[in-house]
Design a protein around this motif. Structure first.
Motif, PDB file in Angstrom:
ATOM      1  N   SER A  81      -7.552   9.704  -2.496  1.00 48.36           N
ATOM      2  CA  SER A  81      -6.595  10.628  -3.119  1.00 48.36           C
ATOM      3  C   SER A  81      -6.435  10.344  -4.621  1.00 48.36           C
ATOM      4  N   ILE A  82      -6.585   9.045  -5.040  1.00 53.81           N
ATOM      5  CA  ILE A  82      -6.500   8.709  -6.468  1.00 53.81           C
ATOM      6  C   ILE A  82      -7.666   9.361  -7.226  1.00 53.81           C
ATOM      7  N   SER A 141       0.839  -1.210   0.000  1.00 51.95           N
ATOM      8  CA  SER A 141       0.000   0.000   0.000  1.00 51.95           C
ATOM      9  C   SER A 141       0.868   1.252   0.000  1.00 51.95           C
ATOM     10  N   ASN A 142       1.949   1.229   0.785  1.00 48.35           N
ATOM     11  CA  ASN A 142       2.865   2.386   0.815  1.00 48.35           C
ATOM     12  C   ASN A 142       3.589   2.553  -0.518  1.00 48.35           C
ATOM     13  N   ASN A 201       1.547   6.855  -6.606  1.00 53.08           N
ATOM     14  CA  ASN A 201       0.559   7.947  -6.609  1.00 53.08           C
ATOM     15  C   ASN A 201       1.250   9.301  -6.727  1.00 53.08           C
ATOM     16  N   GLU A 202       2.291   9.518  -5.929  1.00 53.56           N
ATOM     17  CA  GLU A 202       3.012  10.789  -5.958  1.00 53.56           C
ATOM     18  C   GLU A 202       3.731  11.003  -7.290  1.00 53.56           C
ATOM     19  N   MET A 203       4.179   9.920  -7.899  1.00 51.55           N
ATOM     20  CA  MET A 203       4.897  10.039  -9.164  1.00 51.55           C
ATOM     21  C   MET A 203       3.957  10.123 -10.380  1.00 51.55           C
ATOM     22  N   GLY A 204       2.620  10.032 -10.132  1.00 53.99           N
ATOM     23  CA  GLY A 204       1.658  10.190 -11.219  1.00 53.99           C
ATOM     24  C   GLY A 204       1.207   8.899 -11.858  1.00 53.99           C
ATOM     25  N   ASN A 205       1.702   7.744 -11.383  1.00 53.23           N
ATOM     26  CA  ASN A 205       1.292   6.448 -11.948  1.00 53.23           C
ATOM     27  C   ASN A 205       0.051   5.979 -11.175  1.00 53.23           C
ATOM     28  N   LEU A 206      -1.109   6.580 -11.499  1.00 49.46           N
ATOM     29  CA  LEU A 206      -2.316   6.377 -10.698  1.00 49.46           C
ATOM     30  C   LEU A 206      -2.876   4.966 -10.839  1.00 49.46           C
ATOM     31  N   ALA A 214      -0.856   2.645  -8.708  1.00 48.76           N
ATOM     32  CA  ALA A 214      -1.125   2.954  -7.306  1.00 48.76           C
ATOM     33  C   ALA A 214      -2.451   2.344  -6.860  1.00 48.76           C
ATOM     34  N   MET A 215      -3.520   2.520  -7.670  1.00 46.06           N
ATOM     35  CA  MET A 215      -4.834   1.987  -7.315  1.00 46.06           C
ATOM     36  C   MET A 215      -4.809   0.465  -7.240  1.00 46.06           C
ATOM     37  N   GLU A 216      -4.061  -0.191  -8.128  1.00 41.58           N
ATOM     38  CA  GLU A 216      -3.941  -1.658  -8.098  1.00 41.58           C
ATOM     39  C   GLU A 216      -3.332  -2.116  -6.772  1.00 41.58           C
TER      40      GLU A 216
END
Length: 675
Positions: A157-158, A113-114, A120-125, A128-130
């Motif tokens: 946040s996503i 999750s972290n 998420n911060e790097m823009g790979n949404l 991140a969601m997966e």
């Protein structure tokens, strides 16, 4: 930890104080790891990394892979809070190599999750969601509500970054509801702050302010400066939407300063953007340009192509390492199976040889057993004849032994009866002597108790007489000084002020007369009398000095008891010999009543001339020439110690380093039975 973080620190530090006595060092490593989490919550990031290094050192020595994985994962959390995403990802990936897939399923889910947050911060949404969805399923299966709250927050946040504010608010409220059900104040504050940001972007500034100010109050209580800074950013944005640019600027600057203090790039980035908009709205282009440049500077440092490339490279390397490890494990398994087959073949050959040898050995053993059986039959016949002969001999010897035993038993019986009679007589005499001794001791103890009671009653009456004699000296002495003050003020001032002075003096006199009949009075009455006396003296000298009375909030003044008129001479000396003689424009008197380890402490402090610098010839006021106060205090302290039969009360007076005097009285804690 999630309700009162200071108490958590107290418990953790207490364990660390005796860590050398703990046999299970795994517990010590766990303690350092929890301390690091507390330091992370309070934005003490260097201290958190130091605690984690201590935990990692212990877990490495124990070769505890699960503990090592938890240490590395928590390090990643600390780095991520400082926007050091490559370092955070490196720690997370290293942690995953240490966890066991079955035993550490929850830790693996939290770490993934972290990692999703970094994506998420790097823009790979999508990546991140997966990660979030996989982790949420595991946390829900294990009913791990804390991590469910965190994962729902990340999912919200996503949706926020995808401009789907309705879904973001939906997931955020789910997270807030779950956090509220487990009373997790930290999560409640965080999610309230997130909702503030979502409503602000949805152009609902009033709702944004409601959630944002709620979050700031909780984080102030928890002393979480990092989360507080995020709250300030959202509150600043809400005020900006309401066109209250003054408040928006105040909260924006507070967020920017905390971001700089904690070296958290995300906070300084968001605060800079908000401040640039505020300054642009109030027509201050230079300031707007300054913060606009700062925004791009901090944004580039977080999402630079170099960092994205590094994070992507580490992700690809991690996947490659996993596949390589899987291949190596399969190859090792195939080699092990081949070796096992060769070993089984050799074992089968050895079993065949062993079977042939065993068959030959059984044949020889059978022949040998026949010979042994024949020899045993011969020995058995000889043994039976010997047994018959031996039985006859034993029978004759047994008859003789029985006769001797019977005679010996008779002698023992007569001896035992004689000893029993003698012992009974001795026991009777001893008991008779002990009863007489006990009666004598009981009589002596009663006489001693009666004498001690009479002695204690005499000592108490003597002590009480001494205390009444001291109070009879103290009360006229005080009234004499106050009357001088009234006379001086009546001579020099108007009638109205003189009337107020007399009214205060009447109230003070009544308190003194009521208190003077008792050896101990309630602290609230004595405190009121001291304040009245100080007010009278201040009025007498035209408010030439200021004063302040302070009592600990923990003290219940209505149940606490104090000796009457014990502190008043110290206040009088501070005013007459310290403050009035110094003629300083900022003359001040401070009277404090505090709890002490073994009782209470009363201090009277002034910034006057001090003991060393006191003039030899003090200015005389009224007709007072001689002070009996200090001598009376020392006598009363001696009486209190005599009553307690130990040195529990004390008095000292010292000069301050610069100017002034501090007088302290230490007393035991007297408390009334009824409030």
């Amino acid at each position: 930890m999630r309700i009162d973080i200071n108490k958590s620190f107290d418990h953790i530090d207490e364990i660390i104080s005796f860590q050398d006595k703990i046999a299970k060092k795994k517990l010590v490593a766990n303690t350092y790891r929890v301390k690091a989490i507390l330091q992370y919550f309070t934005s003490k990031f260097p201290e958190a990394l130091e605690s984690l290094n201590n935990a990692l050192k212990i877990d490495n020595a124990l070769k505890d892979n699960s503990g090592i994985g938890k240490d590395l994962s928590t390090m990643g959390l600390v780095y991520m809070a400082q926007s050091k995403f490559p370092e955070a990802l490196r720690c997370y990936l290293a942690a995953l190599t240490k966890f066991d897939a079955k035993k550490d399923e929850l830790d693996i889910a939290a770490t993934n999750s972290n990692i999703g947050t970094i994506y998420n911060e790097m823009g790979n949404l999508s990546q991140a969601m997966e990660n979030y969805q996989k982790s949420y399923v595991i946390h829900k299966k294990h009913k791990n509500y804390i991590n469910q709250v965190n994962t729902l927050t990340n999912m919200a946040s996503i949706f926020y970054k995808k401009k789907d504010l309705n879904e973001a608010i939906k997931y955020s409220k789910l997270s807030l509801k779950l956090a509220d059900s487990i009373a997790d104040l930290g999560a409640i504050a965080r999610e309230s702050g997130n909702l503030s940001g979502y409503y602000s972007h949805q152009m609902q500034p009033d709702l944004a302010l409601t959630y944002g100010l709620k979050a700031t109050e909780i984080n102030k209580k928890l002393k979480n400066k990092r989360s507080l800074a995020y709250n300030y950013v959202n509150v600043s944005s809400a005020y900006y939407k309401k066109e209250d640019y003054k408040q928006s600027k105040i909260y924006g600057l507070m967020a920017y300063n905390i971001g700089k203090e904690l070296n958290i790039t995300e906070i300084t980035r968001d605060a800079s953007l908000g401040l640039s908009e505020v300054y642009e709205a109030v027509k201050m282009p230079d300031s707007a340009l300054f913060y606009h440049k700062a925004f791009y500077k901090f944004a580039d440092s977080i999402g630079s192509d170099k960092k994205k490339t590094e994070i992507t490279r580490m992700g690809i390397q991690y996947d490659f390492d996993k596949k390589e490890l899987s291949y190596q494990q399969k190859q090792s398994l195939a080699d092990a199976q081949l070796k096992q087959q060769s070993l089984q073949l050799a074992l089968n050959n050895a079993e065949l040889q062993k079977t042939i040898q065993l068959r030959d050995l059984q044949r020889i053993s059978l022949e040998n057993e026949k010979l042994i059986n024949q020899e045993k039959e011969k020995q058995l016949i000889i043994a039976k004849n010997k047994e018959k002969l031996q039985a006859n001999r034993v029978n004759a010897l047994s008859q003789a032994q029985k006769l001797n035993k019977l005679e010996l038993k008779q002698l023992w019986l007569y001896g035992a009866l004689a000893i029993l009679v003698l012992a009974s007589v001795i026991v009777y005499l001893i008991n008779l002597y002990r009863i007489r001794q006990l009666r004598f001791k009981n009589t002596l103890q009663k006489q001693e108790a009666l004498q001690n009671e009479l002695l204690l009653k005499h000592q108490f009456q003597l002590t009480e007489s001494e205390l009444k004699a001291i109070r009879s000296q103290m009360n006229p002495h005080f009234i004499f000084n106050v009357l001088n003050s009234i006379e001086s003020y009546v001579m020099d001032n108007d009638k109205r002020t003189a009337s107020r002075l007399i009214q205060k003096f009447a109230s003070l006199t009544r308190l003194i007369l009521e208190n003077s009949t008792k050896s101990l009075v309630s602290a609230d009455r004595e405190w009121k009398a001291l304040k009245l006396y100080t007010e009278l003296e201040a009025m007498r000298y035209n408010d030439s000095f200021t004063f302040n009375f302070y009592a600990d909030e923990d003290l219940q003044l209505n149940t606490l008891l104090l000796p009457p008129m014990l502190v008043q001479p110290l206040i009088e000396n501070a005013i007459l010999h310290g403050l009035i003689g110094s003629r300083k424009p900022d003359s001040h008197l401070e009277v404090r009543l505090k709890k002490h380890d073994n009782g209470i402490n009363i201090t009277v402090e002034d910034n006057g001339t001090g003991i060393v610098n006191e003039p030899k010839a003090n200015i005389k006021f009224g007709i007072k020439e001689k002070s009996m106060g200090l001598a009376s205090i020392k006598e009363r302290i001696a009486v209190i110690n005599a009553q307690k039969n130990e040195n529990v009360a004390s008095f000292k007076i010292t000069s301050k380093p610069e100017t002034g005097t501090i007088a302290s009285i230490f007393l035991p804690y007297f408390e009334s039975a009824v409030a």
